[in-house]
Design a protein around this motif. Structure first.
Motif, PDB file in Angstrom:
ATOM      1  N   ASP A 224       0.796  -1.133   0.152  1.00 53.34           N
ATOM      2  CA  ASP A 224      -0.036  -0.039   0.169  1.00 53.34           C
ATOM      3  C   ASP A 224       0.669   1.257  -0.147  1.00 53.34           C
ATOM      4  O   ASP A 224       1.934   1.249   0.540  1.00 53.34           O
ATOM      5  CB  ASP A 224      -0.853   0.004   1.215  1.00 53.34           C
ATOM      6  CG  ASP A 224      -1.774   1.181   1.309  1.00 53.34           C
ATOM      7  OD1 ASP A 224      -2.941   1.021   0.704  1.00 53.34           O
ATOM      8  OD2 ASP A 224      -1.402   2.267   1.842  1.00 53.34           O
ATOM      9  N   PHE A 225       0.395   2.370  -0.820  1.00 54.55           N
ATOM     10  CA  PHE A 225       0.973   3.685  -0.602  1.00 54.55           C
ATOM     11  C   PHE A 225       0.205   4.747  -0.475  1.00 54.55           C
ATOM     12  O   PHE A 225       0.565   5.798  -0.011  1.00 54.55           O
ATOM     13  CB  PHE A 225       1.894   3.859  -1.934  1.00 54.55           C
ATOM     14  CG  PHE A 225       1.132   4.007  -2.990  1.00 54.55           C
ATOM     15  CD1 PHE A 225       0.943   2.953  -3.792  1.00 54.55           C
ATOM     16  CD2 PHE A 225       0.468   5.375  -3.505  1.00 54.55           C
ATOM     17  CE1 PHE A 225       0.233   3.316  -5.026  1.00 54.55           C
ATOM     18  CE2 PHE A 225      -0.069   5.408  -4.809  1.00 54.55           C
ATOM     19  CZ  PHE A 225      -0.282   4.476  -5.725  1.00 54.55           C
ATOM     20  N   ILE A 226      -1.228   4.290  -0.420  1.00 57.94           N
ATOM     21  CA  ILE A 226      -2.274   5.402  -0.321  1.00 57.94           C
ATOM     22  C   ILE A 226      -2.303   5.891   1.220  1.00 57.94           C
ATOM     23  O   ILE A 226      -2.589   7.217   1.360  1.00 57.94           O
ATOM     24  CB  ILE A 226      -3.567   4.939  -0.656  1.00 57.94           C
ATOM     25  CG1 ILE A 226      -3.564   4.793  -2.076  1.00 57.94           C
ATOM     26  CG2 ILE A 226      -4.627   6.068  -0.230  1.00 57.94           C
ATOM     27  CD1 ILE A 226      -4.640   3.802  -2.873  1.00 57.94           C
ATOM     28  N   ASN A 227      -2.225   5.086   2.229  1.00 64.48           N
ATOM     29  CA  ASN A 227      -2.219   5.713   3.616  1.00 64.48           C
ATOM     30  C   ASN A 227      -1.010   6.285   3.919  1.00 64.48           C
ATOM     31  O   ASN A 227      -1.105   7.336   4.706  1.00 64.48           O
ATOM     32  CB  ASN A 227      -2.500   4.209   4.467  1.00 64.48           C
ATOM     33  CG  ASN A 227      -3.559   3.546   4.447  1.00 64.48           C
ATOM     34  OD1 ASN A 227      -4.563   4.242   5.058  1.00 64.48           O
ATOM     35  ND2 ASN A 227      -3.881   2.462   3.595  1.00 64.48           N
ATOM     36  N   ASN A 236       7.393   8.527   6.779  1.00 57.34           N
ATOM     37  CA  ASN A 236       6.684   7.367   6.910  1.00 57.34           C
ATOM     38  C   ASN A 236       6.486   6.523   5.613  1.00 57.34           C
ATOM     39  O   ASN A 236       5.739   5.639   5.622  1.00 57.34           O
ATOM     40  CB  ASN A 236       5.449   7.644   7.522  1.00 57.34           C
ATOM     41  CG  ASN A 236       5.492   8.522   8.741  1.00 57.34           C
ATOM     42  OD1 ASN A 236       5.062   9.899   8.690  1.00 57.34           O
ATOM     43  ND2 ASN A 236       6.215   8.130   9.727  1.00 57.34           N
ATOM     44  N   HIS A 237       7.167   7.177   4.488  1.00 56.91           N
ATOM     45  CA  HIS A 237       6.486   6.570   3.264  1.00 56.91           C
ATOM     46  C   HIS A 237       7.321   4.965   3.208  1.00 56.91           C
ATOM     47  O   HIS A 237       8.074   4.781   3.715  1.00 56.91           O
ATOM     48  CB  HIS A 237       7.271   7.256   2.120  1.00 56.91           C
ATOM     49  CG  HIS A 237       6.504   8.372   1.719  1.00 56.91           C
ATOM     50  ND1 HIS A 237       6.688   9.189   0.422  1.00 56.91           N
ATOM     51  CD2 HIS A 237       5.434   8.849   2.192  1.00 56.91           C
ATOM     52  CE1 HIS A 237       6.167  10.118   0.386  1.00 56.91           C
ATOM     53  NE2 HIS A 237       5.160  10.070   1.543  1.00 56.91           N
ATOM     54  N   MET A 238       6.489   4.430   2.474  1.00 64.05           N
ATOM     55  CA  MET A 238       6.599   2.648   2.318  1.00 64.05           C
ATOM     56  C   MET A 238       7.019   2.513   1.001  1.00 64.05           C
ATOM     57  O   MET A 238       7.265   3.206   0.246  1.00 64.05           O
ATOM     58  CB  MET A 238       5.314   2.055   2.511  1.00 64.05           C
ATOM     59  CG  MET A 238       4.772   2.227   4.010  1.00 64.05           C
ATOM     60  SD  MET A 238       3.197   1.947   4.276  1.00 64.05           S
ATOM     61  CE  MET A 238       3.082  -0.081   4.222  1.00 64.05           C
ATOM     62  N   ILE A 239       7.580   1.354   0.542  1.00 59.81           N
ATOM     63  CA  ILE A 239       8.099   0.785  -0.669  1.00 59.81           C
ATOM     64  C   ILE A 239       7.295   1.193  -1.797  1.00 59.81           C
ATOM     65  O   ILE A 239       7.601   1.408  -2.791  1.00 59.81           O
ATOM     66  CB  ILE A 239       8.554  -0.405  -0.551  1.00 59.81           C
ATOM     67  CG1 ILE A 239       9.639  -0.512  -1.511  1.00 59.81           C
ATOM     68  CG2 ILE A 239       7.591  -1.509  -0.729  1.00 59.81           C
ATOM     69  CD1 ILE A 239      10.825   0.214  -1.503  1.00 59.81           C
ATOM     70  N   GLY A 240       5.979   1.201  -1.643  1.00 60.98           N
ATOM     71  CA  GLY A 240       4.831   1.431  -2.550  1.00 60.98           C
ATOM     72  C   GLY A 240       4.841   3.009  -3.082  1.00 60.98           C
ATOM     73  O   GLY A 240       4.816   3.050  -4.175  1.00 60.98           O
TER      74      GLY A 240
ATOM     75  N   SER B 127      -3.656 -12.677  -4.855  1.00 61.07           N
ATOM     76  CA  SER B 127      -2.653 -12.543  -3.832  1.00 61.07           C
ATOM     77  C   SER B 127      -1.288 -11.836  -4.262  1.00 61.07           C
ATOM     78  O   SER B 127      -0.483 -11.873  -3.724  1.00 61.07           O
ATOM     79  CB  SER B 127      -2.028 -14.117  -3.480  1.00 61.07           C
ATOM     80  OG  SER B 127      -1.754 -15.022  -4.559  1.00 61.07           O
ATOM     81  N   THR B 128      -1.289 -11.039  -5.667  1.00 62.71           N
ATOM     82  CA  THR B 128      -0.355 -10.290  -5.877  1.00 62.71           C
ATOM     83  C   THR B 128      -0.748  -8.885  -5.404  1.00 62.71           C
ATOM     84  O   THR B 128      -1.879  -8.517  -5.635  1.00 62.71           O
ATOM     85  CB  THR B 128      -0.332 -10.336  -7.237  1.00 62.71           C
ATOM     86  OG1 THR B 128      -0.052 -11.724  -7.899  1.00 62.71           O
ATOM     87  CG2 THR B 128       0.685  -9.392  -7.755  1.00 62.71           C
ATOM     88  N   PRO B 129       0.256  -8.107  -4.746  1.00 61.47           N
ATOM     89  CA  PRO B 129      -0.136  -6.697  -4.368  1.00 61.47           C
ATOM     90  C   PRO B 129      -0.382  -5.857  -5.762  1.00 61.47           C
ATOM     91  O   PRO B 129       0.119  -6.046  -6.785  1.00 61.47           O
ATOM     92  CB  PRO B 129       1.104  -6.200  -3.949  1.00 61.47           C
ATOM     93  CG  PRO B 129       2.090  -7.266  -3.754  1.00 61.47           C
ATOM     94  CD  PRO B 129       1.638  -8.513  -4.453  1.00 61.47           C
ATOM     95  N   GLU B 130      -1.526  -5.204  -5.353  1.00 59.25           N
ATOM     96  CA  GLU B 130      -2.150  -4.301  -6.552  1.00 59.25           C
ATOM     97  C   GLU B 130      -0.932  -3.364  -7.313  1.00 59.25           C
ATOM     98  O   GLU B 130      -0.881  -3.334  -8.504  1.00 59.25           O
ATOM     99  CB  GLU B 130      -3.097  -3.246  -6.081  1.00 59.25           C
ATOM    100  CG  GLU B 130      -4.493  -3.631  -6.013  1.00 59.25           C
ATOM    101  CD  GLU B 130      -5.592  -2.658  -5.800  1.00 59.25           C
ATOM    102  OE1 GLU B 130      -6.115  -2.535  -7.000  1.00 59.25           O
ATOM    103  OE2 GLU B 130      -5.322  -1.897  -4.882  1.00 59.25           O
ATOM    104  N   ILE B 131      -0.174  -3.073  -6.644  1.00 59.55           N
ATOM    105  CA  ILE B 131       0.857  -1.927  -7.214  1.00 59.55           C
ATOM    106  C   ILE B 131       1.755  -2.868  -8.012  1.00 59.55           C
ATOM    107  O   ILE B 131       2.013  -2.330  -9.186  1.00 59.55           O
ATOM    108  CB  ILE B 131       1.843  -1.516  -5.861  1.00 59.55           C
ATOM    109  CG1 ILE B 131       2.604  -0.301  -6.547  1.00 59.55           C
ATOM    110  CG2 ILE B 131       2.871  -2.314  -5.310  1.00 59.55           C
ATOM    111  CD1 ILE B 131       3.165   0.818  -5.617  1.00 59.55           C
ATOM    112  N   VAL B 132       2.089  -4.237  -7.693  1.00 57.38           N
ATOM    113  CA  VAL B 132       2.822  -5.049  -8.767  1.00 57.38           C
ATOM    114  C   VAL B 132       2.114  -5.437  -9.903  1.00 57.38           C
ATOM    115  O   VAL B 132       2.731  -5.220 -11.249  1.00 57.38           O
ATOM    116  CB  VAL B 132       3.358  -6.338  -7.963  1.00 57.38           C
ATOM    117  CG1 VAL B 132       4.046  -7.357  -9.022  1.00 57.38           C
ATOM    118  CG2 VAL B 132       4.215  -5.978  -6.841  1.00 57.38           C
ATOM    119  N   MET B 133       1.003  -5.545  -9.852  1.00 62.39           N
ATOM    120  CA  MET B 133      -0.079  -5.981 -11.204  1.00 62.39           C
ATOM    121  C   MET B 133       0.099  -4.328 -11.857  1.00 62.39           C
ATOM    122  O   MET B 133      -0.086  -4.664 -13.225  1.00 62.39           O
ATOM    123  CB  MET B 133      -1.443  -5.856 -10.582  1.00 62.39           C
ATOM    124  CG  MET B 133      -1.831  -7.496 -10.276  1.00 62.39           C
ATOM    125  SD  MET B 133      -3.599  -8.014 -10.285  1.00 62.39           S
ATOM    126  CE  MET B 133      -3.943  -7.332  -8.818  1.00 62.39           C
ATOM    127  N   GLY B 134      -0.267  -3.460 -11.049  1.00 63.03           N
ATOM    128  CA  GLY B 134      -0.457  -2.192 -12.031  1.00 63.03           C
ATOM    129  C   GLY B 134       0.994  -1.965 -12.655  1.00 63.03           C
ATOM    130  O   GLY B 134       0.924  -1.720 -14.013  1.00 63.03           O
TER     131      GLY B 134
END
Lengths: 288, 283
Positions: A224-227, A236-240, B127-134
């Motif tokens: 996730d990166f939205i939160n 606080n940034h994550m890898i997303g 089960s794949t993170p959305e960001i990887v699919m995108g």
């Protein structure tokens, strides 16, 4: 039709073909392209060339280690919180819900009916500096006067926990719902206290739900990166967040592609470690 | 002695009753708190859709107004974003449900080689993170020089909806009685007529459920769309853009409207299900 009749064995393949072909072309093949891209070098202006540059993986990991660690950490904490928060409720609905079960389940998925981004923005409102929550926390001296909740790791974890809570609660409910009540009665007939019966009978039988819920929460949470974007600060940034900006703002495709694969790899390792801890039987039981 | 013992025992019983009461209701009390927490942000979204904010940020309550609802499309770009989201969701859910229903039927009705691979291919996207699919779709489209826009968004949405459709239809097909189809064939119906007259009516509720699920997932999607939209803007993308400069209260209006519509549909569904199970019991 006659032809189909003669080749009945082909029927399932005919039915599978269009959907699976679509998934192959637009899910599997893109992963291949992503893998290819992750080993390229160059930049957007002069073009990319495939050079087996494994260095992309190394530098992605060394340059952005804090973000990787934070992703796993935030997602892990949020998953545990979601489990602890929703287990009692899932239990209550499964065992005491009676004829209100469907309505209560509907209330659990209700947050999903509000667009993801909008409900995250609502948390931004709730946790804002002059909101009630922050003022109460300041009164209780849990937040220093003039301190914030927004733009901290706490806010990001709180947002992730909230946003993925139904993914945890629903599988928990399903596994608790299926428990044969006679087993618990049997334990109590054999002089187990109700607490002991809960620990020795109910909890083990609900493990498949715990596993499914944990995976369904942890996997999207780690990517996730939205939160982090809406509720957190840059620290606080994550890898997303990094993958997103590398792809869409900095057009550093090879690095971003390498990070995507590291994220996937990290998730697979985390999931595998978890599966080892709780037993693969539970894991395969929940897979489709 | 006995006169003294009675009130003591009564007191003990009273304490036990209180303890029993607490034990019986502590879970219910906790559940109430939990639901309060779960629904709080939704309440905030709805309440702030009636706010007249001072300045750009709709964070603090200022004044009650109906204007945001009356002029729901008063912000440039919001109406076209909603239209695009609805178009994509309608098309994607129909295509994905059609493809997914076929897969689910094949999985439930036939034994065939390759089941494991099929199940895996359905399970992987879930089960794949959305960001990887995108991101992976983005690299595909970039490398093949696709023009980003309506079609790339549609392809992406169909892709991640198929698995949802398969899982949803399959879940409701488990109790499917094959004998009904065989009976129709015994009575001389060919496969197509059997499918039309027997199979389809039987699986219609499953198909409807899959359609609704895909529609909901598609309308709500942000991450995959963000990677593959080019300059097109769906509603979630509009919210994202607006959030950077302060989302207008109209965003809350649309959010509330989607919530109310979806909730009504689900409540109807729950009511129908409850009545059906009641009917099944009385039969």
């Amino acid at each position: 039709m006659k032809w189909f009749h003669r080749h009945r064995g082909l029927m399932p393949y005919v039915m599978l073909a269009p959907g699976l072909a679509f998934l192959a072309v637009f899910f599997l093949v893109p992963l291949g392209f992503l893998a290819y891209q992750s080993l390229e070098s160059g930049n957007i202006d002069f073009g990319y060339a495939f050079t087996w540059s494994w260095g992309n993986y190394g530098s992605a990991f060394t340059d952005y280690r804090p973000e990787f660690v934070r992703s796993i950490e935030y997602a892990g904490i949020a998953t545990i919180l979601a489990l602890v928060l929703s287990y009692p409720v899932a239990y209550w609905i499964a065992f005491r819900g009676g004829r209100w079960k469907n309505l209560l389940l509907l209330m659990i998925v209700a947050p999903f009916f509000v667009t993801y981004l909008i409900r995250t923005l609502a948390w931004e409102t709730i946790l804002s500096d002059n909101g009630v929550v922050v003022r109460i926390l300041q009164h209780l001296h849990l937040v220093s006067p003039g301190g914030h909740v927004l733009a901290t790791g706490t806010a990001v974890i709180a947002g992730i926990t909230y946003n993925f809570l139904p993914f945890m609660a629903l599988p928990l409910y399903v596994s608790l719902e299926q428990i044969d009540h006679r087993l618990i009665e049997a334990a109590e007939d054999l002089y187990a206290s109700s607490w002991k019966a809960f620990l020795k009978v109910t909890v083990p039988l609900s493990l498949p739900g715990v596993v499914a819920g944990t995976l369904l929460t942890f996997i999207p949470a780690a990517g996730d990166f939205i939160n982090a974007q809406l509720l957190g600060a840059p620290q606080n940034h994550m890898i997303g967040n990094v993958i997103q900006s590398k792809f869409l703002e900095l057009t550093d495709y090879p690095a971003a592609a390498a990070m995507s694969f590291i994220l996937m790899g990290a998730i697979i390792v985390a999931v595998a470690a978890y599966a080892r801890a709780v037993g693969t039987e539970q894991l395969s039981g929940t897979a489709v | 002695m006995t006169t003294l013992a009675v009130p003591a025992r009564a007191r003990a019983r009273g304490a036990a009753n209180v303890w029993a009461f607490v034990r019986r209701h502590v879970l219910a009390f906790y559940a109430a708190l939990f639901f309060l927490y779960l629904l709080l942000p939704i309440g905030v979204v709805i309440v702030f859709s009636f706010n007249q904010p001072v300045g750009k940020f709709n964070y603090t309550w200022h004044e009650f107004t109906f204007d945001n609802w009356r002029y729901w499309n008063g912000v440039p770009g919001i109406q076209s974003a909603i239209t695009l989201s609805l178009e994509i969701a309608a098309l994607a859910s129909v295509i994905a449900t059609a493809l997914g229903t076929l897969i689910a039927l094949a999985l439930v009705r036939y034994g065939f080689r390759g089941r494991g691979v099929t199940n895996l291919l359905i399970f992987l996207p879930l089960s794949t993170p959305e960001i990887v699919m995108g991101a992976s779709l983005l690299t595909l489209f970039l490398n093949l020089n696709f023009v980003f826009g309506f079609w790339t968004i549609l392809i992406a949405h169909v892709m991640f909806c198929i698995s949802f459709a398969v899982v949803s239809v399959k879940a409701r097909l488990i109790g499917f009685d094959r004998h009904l189809e065989e009976a129709a064939m015994d009575l001389g119906a060919n496969e197509w007529v059997t499918f039309q007259k027997v199979t389809l009516p039987l699986i219609a509720p499953a198909i409807l459920a899959a359609l609704l699920l895909c529609f909901a997932v598609s309308v709500d999607d942000f991450v995959v769309t963000y990677f593959n939209s080019g300059s097109e803007v769906t509603f979630p993308l509009f919210v994202w853009g607006a959030a950077r400069i302060g989302a207008p209260p109209q965003v809350n209006v649309i959010g509330s409207a989607i919530f109310i519509i979806a909730l009504t549909a689900m409540l109807l569904n729950v009511a129908v299900q409850t009545r059906r199970t009641k009917g099944a019991v009385t039969e």
